[in-house]
Design a protein around this motif. Structure first.
Motif, mmCIF file in Angstrom:
data_model
loop_
_atom_site.group_PDB
_atom_site.id
_atom_site.type_symbol
_atom_site.label_atom_id
_atom_site.label_comp_id
_atom_site.label_asym_id
_atom_site.label_seq_id
_atom_site.Cartn_x
_atom_site.Cartn_y
_atom_site.Cartn_z
ATOM 1 N N ASP A 314 0.822 -1.212 0.000
ATOM 2 C CA ASP A 314 0.000 0.000 0.000
ATOM 3 C C ASP A 314 0.855 1.261 0.000
ATOM 4 O O ASP A 314 0.466 2.289 -0.579
ATOM 5 N N GLU A 315 2.013 1.206 0.656
ATOM 6 C CA GLU A 315 2.884 2.383 0.682
ATOM 7 C C GLU A 315 3.387 2.702 -0.723
ATOM 8 O O GLU A 315 3.477 3.887 -1.100
ATOM 9 N N CYS A 316 3.702 1.682 -1.501
ATOM 10 C CA CYS A 316 4.125 1.915 -2.892
ATOM 11 C C CYS A 316 3.009 2.579 -3.689
ATOM 12 O O CYS A 316 3.256 3.498 -4.482
ATOM 13 N N THR A 317 1.794 2.122 -3.492
ATOM 14 C CA THR A 317 0.659 2.720 -4.196
ATOM 15 C C THR A 317 0.481 4.180 -3.802
ATOM 16 O O THR A 317 0.233 5.053 -4.648
ATOM 17 N N ARG A 318 0.616 4.470 -2.510
ATOM 18 C CA ARG A 318 0.414 5.843 -2.032
ATOM 19 C C ARG A 318 1.456 6.794 -2.602
ATOM 20 O O ARG A 318 1.110 7.869 -3.118
ATOM 21 N N VAL A 319 2.742 6.414 -2.520
ATOM 22 C CA VAL A 319 3.782 7.319 -3.000
ATOM 23 C C VAL A 319 3.782 7.398 -4.531
ATOM 24 O O VAL A 319 4.159 8.440 -5.103
ATOM 25 N N LEU A 320 3.355 6.341 -5.225
ATOM 26 C CA LEU A 320 3.251 6.417 -6.684
ATOM 27 C C LEU A 320 2.170 7.401 -7.096
ATOM 28 O O LEU A 320 2.344 8.179 -8.040
ATOM 29 N N THR A 321 1.053 7.395 -6.378
ATOM 30 C CA THR A 321 -0.011 8.364 -6.661
ATOM 31 C C THR A 321 0.485 9.791 -6.458
ATOM 32 O O THR A 321 0.197 10.692 -7.258
ATOM 33 N N ALA A 322 1.245 9.988 -5.372
ATOM 34 C CA ALA A 322 1.793 11.329 -5.119
ATOM 35 C C ALA A 322 2.789 11.738 -6.194
ATOM 36 O O ALA A 322 2.805 12.901 -6.636
ATOM 37 N N PHE A 323 3.617 10.810 -6.641
ATOM 38 C CA PHE A 323 4.586 11.125 -7.678
ATOM 39 C C PHE A 323 3.897 11.482 -8.999
ATOM 40 O O PHE A 323 4.290 12.432 -9.686
ATOM 41 N N ARG A 324 2.864 10.725 -9.364
ATOM 42 C CA ARG A 324 2.138 11.021 -10.603
ATOM 43 C C ARG A 324 1.435 12.371 -10.544
ATOM 44 O O ARG A 324 1.242 13.023 -11.574
ATOM 45 N N TYR A 325 1.061 12.795 -9.341
ATOM 46 C CA TYR A 325 0.367 14.082 -9.207
ATOM 47 C C TYR A 325 1.347 15.242 -9.241
ATOM 48 O O TYR A 325 1.132 16.234 -9.955
ATOM 49 N N HIS A 326 2.445 15.151 -8.482
ATOM 50 C CA HIS A 326 3.371 16.286 -8.377
ATOM 51 C C HIS A 326 4.442 16.276 -9.467
ATOM 52 O O HIS A 326 4.903 17.340 -9.890
ATOM 53 N N SER A 328 7.610 15.693 -9.287
ATOM 54 C CA SER A 328 8.784 16.435 -8.844
ATOM 55 C C SER A 328 9.925 15.466 -8.556
ATOM 56 O O SER A 328 9.726 14.251 -8.403
ATOM 57 N N ALA A 329 11.128 16.006 -8.461
ATOM 58 C CA ALA A 329 12.294 15.175 -8.168
ATOM 59 C C ALA A 329 12.198 14.571 -6.775
ATOM 60 O O ALA A 329 12.616 13.430 -6.535
ATOM 61 N N GLU A 330 11.625 15.325 -5.827
ATOM 62 C CA GLU A 330 11.522 14.825 -4.462
ATOM 63 C C GLU A 330 10.552 13.640 -4.376
ATOM 64 O O GLU A 330 10.846 12.635 -3.725
ATOM 65 N N THR A 331 9.379 13.767 -4.997
ATOM 66 C CA THR A 331 8.422 12.642 -4.959
ATOM 67 C C THR A 331 8.959 11.437 -5.716
ATOM 68 O O THR A 331 8.639 10.298 -5.366
ATOM 69 N N ARG A 332 9.786 11.669 -6.714
ATOM 70 C CA ARG A 332 10.401 10.556 -7.421
ATOM 71 C C ARG A 332 11.369 9.803 -6.494
ATOM 72 O O ARG A 332 11.392 8.562 -6.473
ATOM 73 N N ARG A 333 12.178 10.553 -5.740
ATOM 74 C CA ARG A 333 13.107 9.923 -4.805
ATOM 75 C C ARG A 333 12.348 9.167 -3.710
ATOM 76 O O ARG A 333 12.756 8.065 -3.305
ATOM 77 N N ILE A 334 11.241 9.745 -3.244
ATOM 78 C CA ILE A 334 10.440 9.068 -2.220
ATOM 79 C C ILE A 334 9.859 7.761 -2.773
ATOM 80 O O ILE A 334 9.847 6.731 -2.081
ATOM 81 N N PHE A 335 9.410 7.790 -4.008
ATOM 82 C CA PHE A 335 8.853 6.586 -4.622
ATOM 83 C C PHE A 335 9.915 5.502 -4.761
ATOM 84 O O PHE A 335 9.670 4.329 -4.441
ATOM 85 N N LYS A 336 11.105 5.864 -5.204
ATOM 86 C CA LYS A 336 12.167 4.883 -5.380
ATOM 87 C C LYS A 336 12.592 4.287 -4.043
ATOM 88 O O LYS A 336 12.878 3.081 -3.941
#
Length: 413
Positions: A314-326, A328-336
Motif C-alpha cells: 500500500d505504501e508503494c501505491t500511495r507514493v506512486l499516486t503522489a509522484f504522478r500528481y506532483h 517532482s524530483a523529491e516525490t520521485r526519490r520518495i517513490f524509489k
C-alpha cells in the motif's frame, strides 16, 4: 464474444528477438506461435558435482508466459499468456508429436479449440506428415507458421510455383480450411537487400469464417525486429471467458487488521452452548457465520496482471499516486525509496522463512533451480483425451479401483 489474439513469427534462432516479442507482446497477445526458436545455453543451475553449476540447455521462458514445447530442441514452440491458464492450455502430443509441429488446445465454454503451429522445411517434412495423418487431426481453429512455399495464390509476383504448393492448398481444403492472409503482403524480407521479399508465412482458418470476414490477419513487416520474418497477428472469436480470482486479504494491511478485529468481536458475541450435540453444532455454525461475515466485509478479489509484483504494498501505491500528481524530483526519490524498502522487506521475509525450514539461501531463488517438469500435456485414457473434470475422475477411478469389486481368493493364506 471475446476475441483470441494469436501472433506468429519465425525468430530465426535469435535469442534477443525471442526476448523482444515475449516482453513487448505481454498485453497484446494471448497465444504466441514461434518458428525456429532459439535453443542453447540459458543459465547455470545448482549441481552436486560441478562447482560452477550445470548449464541448462533450452529455449527462453518468461514469467508472463507458459512455454509449450514437444521436445528440446524443436523447430516450433508456443507461449500462452498466463492470463489464459483458466482455459487449461494443453499440448496435444498424443495427436501431433513432431519436431516441426505443435498442436495445442484451449477449453472455452466447455468446447475445445485446437491451434497448430507449423514449420515446413525445404523438404516439406511437415506437409508430408500432415498429408499422411490428415484423418487423425481434430477440427482446427487455426494453422499458422512458416511453410517455405511459393505460389501465386498468396504471392502474386512469385517467380515460380513450388512443387508442393498445390499439395498444401488441397490439404487445407480437404480439412475445411482456407488461406486468411490473401492480400499478398510480404511476410519475409531478407537481410540482403538485393533479394526480393516473399510470402512464406501463412495463416489458415475455417473456410466459412474466412468467407464471412471473421478472421483478420495483420502483417507487420516493419516491426519484425531482428528477424527477417514479419509478425502475423490474428484475432478469432472463440466465446466468453473471464479470469476470476477468489477474494483475499493482503497480509500486514489495514484490511487485515480490521478483519482480525471484526473476527474477534464477532466470535466474542457468540453464545456458547455445549450441552448437547445440537448445541455444539449450533455454536460451531455461529462461529463460522461470524468468520464469514468478517471475511466478506474486508476481502476483495485481486486484479492480477502479467506485471503484478508480490512485493508491492500500500505504501508503494500511495507514493506512486503522489509522484504522478506532483511529478517532482523529491516525490520521485520518495517513490524509489519506498520501492526499495518494499522489496527488501518482502525478500527478507522469504529468506527468514526459508532459514526456519532448514533451507539454504539460494533455495529461494528460482533462477538457480532446474526448470519444473511440464504440466500441460493432455491426459489420454483409452485413446481419448480427458477434457472435463468428470472425465478425469472416471478415468482415475476406473484405473485405480478396477479391482474394487473382484472377489478375493483367500486360498493363498
Amino acid at each position: 464474444m471475446r476475441k483470441l489474439r494469436i501472433v506468429s513469427q519465425n525468430v530465426n534462432h535469435t535469442p534477443s528477438q525471442s526476448h523482444f516479442i515475449l516482453e513487448s507482446l505481454v498485453g497484446q497477445c494471448d497465444i504466441l506461435l514461434v518458428q525456429e526458436p532459439y535453443y542453447g545455453p540459458i543459465k547455470a543451475v545448482v549441481s552436486n558435482s560441478q562447482p560452477r553449476g550445470e548449464t541448462l540447455i533450452g529455449t527462453q521462458i518468461h514469467p508472463a508466459w507458459l512455454l509449450l514445447e514437444t521436445r528440446s530442441p524443436a523447430r516450433v514452440c508456443a507461449y500462452v499468456n498466463r492470463e489464459l491458464l483458466d482455459l487449461r492450455p494443453q499440448l496435444c502430443a498424443h495427436v501431433v508429436d513432431h519436431r516441426d509441429m505443435l498442436l495445442m488446445s484451449l477449453t472455452v465454454d466447455r468446447q475445445v479449440h485446437y491451434y497448430l503451429n507449423v514449420y515446413n522445411d525445404e523438404r516439406s517434412t511437415a506437409l508430408q506428415w500432415l498429408q499422411d495423418h490428415a484423418a487423425d487431426l481434430p477440427p482446427l481453429d487455426l494453422i499458422a507458421g512458416d511453410f517455405n512455399l511459393h505460389s501465386t495464390a498468396w504471392e502474386p509476383d512469385a517467380p515460380h510455383e513450388s512443387p508442393r504448393a498445390v499439395d498444401l492448398v488441397n490439404l487445407m481444403s480437404g480439412i475445411g480450411l482456407s488461406l486468411a492472409n490473401v492480400d499478398g503482403a510480404p511476410t519475409h524480407r531478407p537481410h540482403n537487400v538485393a533479394l526480393r521479399s516473399t510470402v512464406p508465412d501463412l495463416v489458415f482458418a475455417p473456410s466459412d469464417r474466412v468467407a464471412n470476414g471473421e478472421v483478420c490477419v495483420n502483417v507487420d513487416l516493419d516491426g519484425r525486429g531482428l528477424s527477417d520474418h514479419a509478425i502475423l497477428s490474428t484475432a478469432l472469436e472463440v466465446g466468453w471467458w473471464a479470469k476470476s480470482l477468489p477474494p483475499t486479504i493482503k497480509r500486514k494491511s489495514e484490511a487485515e487488521r480490521e478483519f482480525i478485529k471484526d473476527l474477534l468481536d464477532g466470535v466474542a458475541k457468540v453464545q456458547v452452548e455445549l450441552g448437547t450435540s445440537e448445541d455444539v453444532q449450533r455454536t460451531c455454525n455461529a462461529v463460522l457465520a461470524a468468520a464469514r461475515a468478517a471475511w466478506d466485509a474486508h476481502a476483495v478479489a485481486p486484479w492480477v496482471s502479467s506485471r503484478s509484483k508480490r512485493w508491492w504494498n500500500d505504501e508503494c501505491t500511495r507514493v506512486l499516486t503522489a509522484f504522478r500528481y506532483h511529478r517532482s524530483a523529491e516525490t520521485r526519490r520518495i517513490f524509489k525509496r519506498a520501492v526499495k524498502a518494499a522489496k527488501a522487506e518482502y525478500f527478507e521475509e522469504r529468506i527468514a522463512a526459508a532459514c526456519e525450514k532448514g533451507k539454504r539461501v539460494w533455495d529461494v531463488v528460482s533462477w538457480t533451480k532446474p526448470r519444473s517438469l511440464p504440466m500441460y500435456k493432455s491426459l489420454v485414457h483409452e485413446g481419448r483425451p480427458l477434457v472435463e473434470l468428470d472425465e478425469l475422475w472416471e478415468a482415475v477411478n476406473s484405473t485405480y479401483n478396477s479391482a474394487a469389486h473382484r472377489e478375493v481368493d483367500m486360498s493363498f493364506l
